[in-house]
Scaffold this active site. Structure first.
Site, PDB file in Angstrom:
ATOM      1  N   SER A   8      59.428 -64.672  63.729  1.00  0.00           N
ATOM      2  CA  SER A   8      58.698 -65.703  64.463  1.00  0.00           C
ATOM      3  C   SER A   8      57.357 -65.166  64.949  1.00  0.00           C
ATOM      4  O   SER A   8      57.109 -63.961  64.957  1.00  0.00           O
ATOM      5  CB  SER A   8      59.525 -66.180  65.660  1.00  0.00           C
ATOM      6  OG  SER A   8      59.741 -65.114  66.574  1.00  0.00           O
ATOM      7  N   ASP A   9      56.501 -66.068  65.375  1.00  0.00           N
ATOM      8  CA  ASP A   9      55.253 -65.725  66.036  1.00  0.00           C
ATOM      9  C   ASP A   9      55.475 -65.824  67.547  1.00  0.00           C
ATOM     10  O   ASP A   9      56.505 -66.335  67.995  1.00  0.00           O
ATOM     11  CB  ASP A   9      54.144 -66.679  65.576  1.00  0.00           C
ATOM     12  CG  ASP A   9      52.750 -66.110  65.782  1.00  0.00           C
ATOM     13  OD1 ASP A   9      52.618 -65.087  66.486  1.00  0.00           O
ATOM     14  OD2 ASP A   9      51.796 -66.680  65.244  1.00  0.00           O
ATOM     15  N   ASP A  10      54.500 -65.365  68.330  1.00  0.00           N
ATOM     16  CA  ASP A  10      54.618 -65.470  69.789  1.00  0.00           C
ATOM     17  C   ASP A  10      54.697 -66.937  70.190  1.00  0.00           C
ATOM     18  O   ASP A  10      53.693 -67.650  70.151  1.00  0.00           O
ATOM     19  CB  ASP A  10      53.397 -64.848  70.472  1.00  0.00           C
ATOM     20  CG  ASP A  10      53.382 -63.339  70.388  1.00  0.00           C
ATOM     21  OD1 ASP A  10      54.421 -62.734  70.641  1.00  0.00           O
ATOM     22  OD2 ASP A  10      52.320 -62.782  70.070  1.00  0.00           O
ATOM     23  N   SER A  39      56.648 -69.289  68.739  1.00  0.00           N
ATOM     24  CA  SER A  39      56.978 -70.246  67.680  1.00  0.00           C
ATOM     25  C   SER A  39      58.476 -70.467  67.519  1.00  0.00           C
ATOM     26  O   SER A  39      58.884 -71.347  66.769  1.00  0.00           O
ATOM     27  CB  SER A  39      56.381 -69.791  66.342  1.00  0.00           C
ATOM     28  OG  SER A  39      57.035 -68.628  65.860  1.00  0.00           O
TER      29      SER A  39
END
Length: 908
Positions: free
Chosen positions: A279-281, A283
């Protein structure tokens, strides 16, 4: 089921006929195809020796409780030190003694495969030497749907072919250096506005009256998704990409990081992706659902994308442990998550003498707390290892070869010992704050050499144009006068009136959405030059008959206010060239390097010419970003709409000239067009595939050990002491089913060479130079008028000629057929493929055809294409619940304890 050409719920709907009635999630389990087999064998052996909590520890980053904040997977029992992760595409982020590389945009501006690979290798080598296992790079999302998009400089080009080649080469280069390259952001992440609720409701609300409830939804039809936005991902998977970052946005109203069809069916199934998804920060929006939908690793620590990140809490960690124990997440899914992560580790041979992590991101102190939130373990946290090697030479070469000469009247350039030079504009000189004076490069002061945000890095130094030009002027005995204040008109007029040649520097900037500069919230609010740049050019040109404009930009800018001014005699686009900015520019200004860059996007005459734009005002609590333009972005749109650009896609001048002749189009012997089915292999019928031996579901084995104490804001995989739970499974037997993945890069036939195209190019000028010959194909069947399908950059000596060849693969002559869910060679539809070769998308010197074969096929691919996307919303304006065609609900309700409630009825 048959697919409609424009189905708003498409991304959330798998091909139901492949799976048993009632299946909702279809995670592919890979055993390692091709050259992944040895890595998977090692990964299986490693993972099957772990307990559930140890496997969970591999999936969950530890939060910001440590100086080495991006880390996970420490397993003391088996002597595994864990994995370190870091940004970025321009270098190792927020540390010292590393290089500041050119922006990936500049890599694409070179159109040079060797230089793209060389910079990627150097970047990967620096990450490895700093002890970083996993680097958040490269970027192909955003692709570049809108030129205003803030992060397009982190990527390459809105053309999927150019982006695909660049993306794949970058992955291959970083991999070869030993660092796991994380392709990001998957997918349709095309603007910064409204990507995260917390940015707009908490940070930007004082300046923008929005009240969004979810990230924006990118709504695109299946054909657009495959032929534009997924195209480069096929290249990267084929070239060995070992990790993917899922994006902030929703896709057709399903969150990207919990989108079963996108992650499981397409990326891991159709494309045969062998690595892991992170994941992204901010997301990750769920625990169980993101695990079942195919996500394998969570960044930092978070339980709410709308709140603070990294504060010792996580959707996974102990919640994932509990979800496995109570049956919400099958144990084989956890096994597969851990196996994919470790397979990437072994695939890059990181088990062999990989350096220890030797820095703390964002803290340049030599000594500090290893766990600063808990103020524990004061020790050396930075070894200040210099990893730059000879990479400045590569950066300078990429910078010089990426410069695009757009105008050069009467051979103004190259300069030849001019008597007096006037250098005008703040962009020419150093920043009064120094090159790293603004966090994450979040300002525009002095010369611009890098955009802002997480894609940035620290400059070890920055050679500004003024310094480099003055150094050269000393050799030539030229007089140099300069004014770096864009607003001191009287002084500017006085200085330029005395000059032989006037160099005017202008810029504009963009970056990630958490930083705002002058009302630009990541995305640019216009396509014009900043700091009165247009007026500055006209002012100088009004007083200097030989005015050269140099622009540092993150993408195209509108040049109409001055481009036709008779005193503007030359124009150079320099992009964002990194630490060697001034030196690279001088190489071109004085002719040591013949300019050979080409535009990787179209430069229009006005903003409206592009037909797309950023959504600046939310149109609903869940903003709906509808990709109604379909395949027609950038030059494809200009061609379709009959709009004359200022400078077309693929354009760039040289100090010499080239002629084209002798087009040869040759079919490859034995190559026959086929339907290259992209469907995944047959599904396995078992719900609990035997990946590893199953452990007894005994809660006492998974609670927090009494032998260790908890550190503040550090994420552990253990359940709280004295925990109780109910043994699952929570899902009915057909709700989660393992499937088999495809082969890396999709169906192997896609990569078969079916034609070679060869031309002869002669250098008809007086100096050696490089020409970027470009191949465009016309595929008919509702496709754009022409599409890039090959390029070749060749050095040719003055008066000499060279044969330049292009290989055409089956995927290059194929389009996505929605009903059959496969790539179809247009020649089998009765279509003769138009072939054009030239110096740009509108300077096509030679033309021919590839013959059709067979009769006209059936299906949507044979008909006219049109994009028609309407966001599904409720009467209240929010997202509707996406359903399958048989009425089954897509998303069960998730409880806060990680368990899920499956609807009792499938009627919706």
């Amino acid at each position: 089921m048959a697919y409609a050409a424009a189905c708003v719920a498409l991304l959330a709907v798998p091909i139901l006929a492949q799976y048993p009635e009632g299946s909702l999630y279809s995670p592919p389990i890979s055993s390692g195809y091709g050259n992944w087999s040895a890595a998977y064998a090692k990964a299986h052996a490693f993972v099957c020796n772990l307990t559930i909590t140890e496997k969970v520890n591999l999936t969950t980053q530890t939060g910001t409780g440590a100086s080495y904040s991006y880390s996970l997977g420490i397993i003391p029992r088996v002597g595994f030190r864990g994995l370190a992760l870091d940004d970025s595409p321009t270098g190792v982020r927020s540390t010292d003694y590393t290089s500041a590389f050119t922006a990936p945009l500049n890599m694409a501006m070179t159109w040079d495969r060797d230089l793209i690979y060389a910079q990627a290798y150097a970047n990967g080598a620096e990450h490895k030497a700093k002890g970083v296992n996993i680097a958040y790079s490269p970027v192909v999302g955003p692709l570049g749907r809108s030129p205003e998009s803030g992060r397009i400089w982190e990527g390459y080009s809105p053309d999927p072919y150019l982006s695909g080649v660049s993306f794949g080469l970058t992955v291959a280069g970083m991999n070869a250096a030993g660092t796991i390259a994380v392709g990001k952001h998957f997918v349709l992440y095309e603007q910064e506005h409204f990507r995260q609720v917390r940015e707009w409701n908490d940070w930007h609300l004082p300046n923008a009256t929005f009240n969004t409830t979810e990230p924006y939804s990118s709504n695109a039809d299946d054909r657009t998704l495959h032929e534009l936005y997924l195209w480069p991902w096929y290249d990267a998977v084929h070239d060995g990409m070992a990790a993917v970052m899922c994006s902030y946005n929703q896709l057709n109203n399903t969150q990207a990081c919990q989108n079963n069809h996108l992650l499981n069916d397409i990326l891991k199934g159709e494309m045969g992706f062998q690595g892991f998804i992170v994941s992204d920060d901010g997301s990750q929006h769920s625990g169980v659902l993101s695990a079942l939908a195919g996500m394998d690793m969570t960044i930092l620590g978070e339980t709410s994308p709308n709140g603070e990140l990294g504060l010792g809490i996580s959707f996974w960690g102990p919640n994932l442990t509990q979800s496995v124990l109570n049956g919400s997440v099958p144990e084989w899914r956890l096994d597969d998550m851990a196996t994919r992560i470790m397979a990437a580790y072994y695939y890059l041979d990181q088990d062999q003498d990989f350096p220890e992590l030797n820095f703390a991101q964002g803290d340049l102190s030599t000594f500090g707390y290893l766990y600063p939130h808990a103020m524990v373990d004061y020790q050396q946290i930075n070894e200040h290892v210099d990893v730059r090697d000879h990479h400045a030479d590569i950066i300078r070469r990429v910078g010089a070869n990426s410069i695009i000469m757009l105008k050069n009247v009467n051979n103004t350039l190259p300069l030849n010992k001019p008597k007096q030079i006037a250098i005008i504009g703040e962009d020419a000189g150093p920043s009064i704050y120094g090159p790293n004076g603004c966090s994450d490069r979040g300002c525009d002061n002095g010369t611009l050499a890098m955009g802002w945000g997480s894609g940035s890095t620290n400059f070890p130094y920055l050679i500004d144009p003024l310094a480099a030009i003055q150094a050269r002027a000393l050799q030539d005995r030229s007089v140099v006068q300069y004014v770096l204040d864009n607003y001191d008109t009287a002084l500017i007029d006085s200085v330029v009136a005395q000059a032989t040649v006037c160099l005017v520097f202008i810029n504009c900037d963009s970056g990630e959405g958490y930083i705002e500069i002058d009302g630009n919230y990541g995305d640019r609010k216009n396509l014009t030059a900043w700091m009165r740049g247009d007026d500055l050019v006209n002012e100088v040109a009004g007083n200097c008959s030989n005015t050269v404009v140099i622009a540092h930009t993150p993408g195209p800018i509108i040049m109409e206010p001055w481009i036709e001014h008779p005193n503007v005699t030359a124009v150079l686009m320099a992009g964002l060239p990194g630490q060697e900015s001034g030196n690279a520019l001088v190489d071109v200004l004085y002719g040591a390097v013949n300019p050979s860059g080409k535009t990787p996007w179209t430069i229009g005459k006005q903003r409206g010419d592009y037909g797309t734009d950023v959504m600046y005002v939310a149109n609903a609590p869940v903003p709906q970003l509808n990709f109604t333009e379909g395949l027609y972005i950038d030059y494809r749109h200009f061609d379709q709409a009959g709009i004359a650009p200022r400078f077309e896609f693929g354009f760039g001048l040289s100090y010499t000239t080239f002629s084209y002749s002798n087009l040869r189009i040759q079919p490859v012997s034995g190559a026959s067009p086929t339907t290259a089915s992209a469907a995944a292999s047959s599904a396995q019928t078992t719900v609990n595939p035997s990946v590893c031996p199953r452990y007894a579901l005994n809660a006492s084995a998974y609670t927090f050990p009494s032998t260790i104490s908890s550190l503040t804001d550090y994420i552990y995989p253990y359940l709280p002491r004295n925990s109780t739970f109910t043994v699952g499974p929570a899902y009915p037997s057909a709700s989660v089913i393992a499937t088999s993945p495809g082969t890396p890069g999709g169906a192997p036939a896609l990569w078969d060479t079916v034609y070679t195209v060869t031309v002869s190019i002669a250098n008809t000028g007086s100096v050696a130079g490089q020409e970027v010959a470009q191949l465009y194909l016309a595929l008919g069947n509702g496709e754009p008028l022409r599409q890039l399908r090959g390029f070749n950059k060749t050095m040719i000596q003055a008066g000499a000629s060279a044969d330049v060849s292009f290989t055409v693969r089956q995927r290059d002559v194929s389009i996505w057929d929605v009903p059959s869910q496969s790539w179809v060679d247009v020649r089998t539809l009765g279509t003769a493929v138009g072939v054009s070769v030239g110096a740009s998308s509108r300077d096509l010197r030679l033309n021919g055809t590839m013959a059709a074969v067979g009769g006209v096929g059936s299906g949507s691919a044979a008909g006219n294409y049109s994009a028609s996307v309407t966001a599904a919303t409720t009467s209240a304006g929010g997202p509707a619940v996406t359903e399958y065609s048989d009425g089954q609900l897509q998303v069960p309700t998730e409880y806060s304890d990680g368990q899920v409630q499956v609807p009792a009825s499938a009627t919706g």
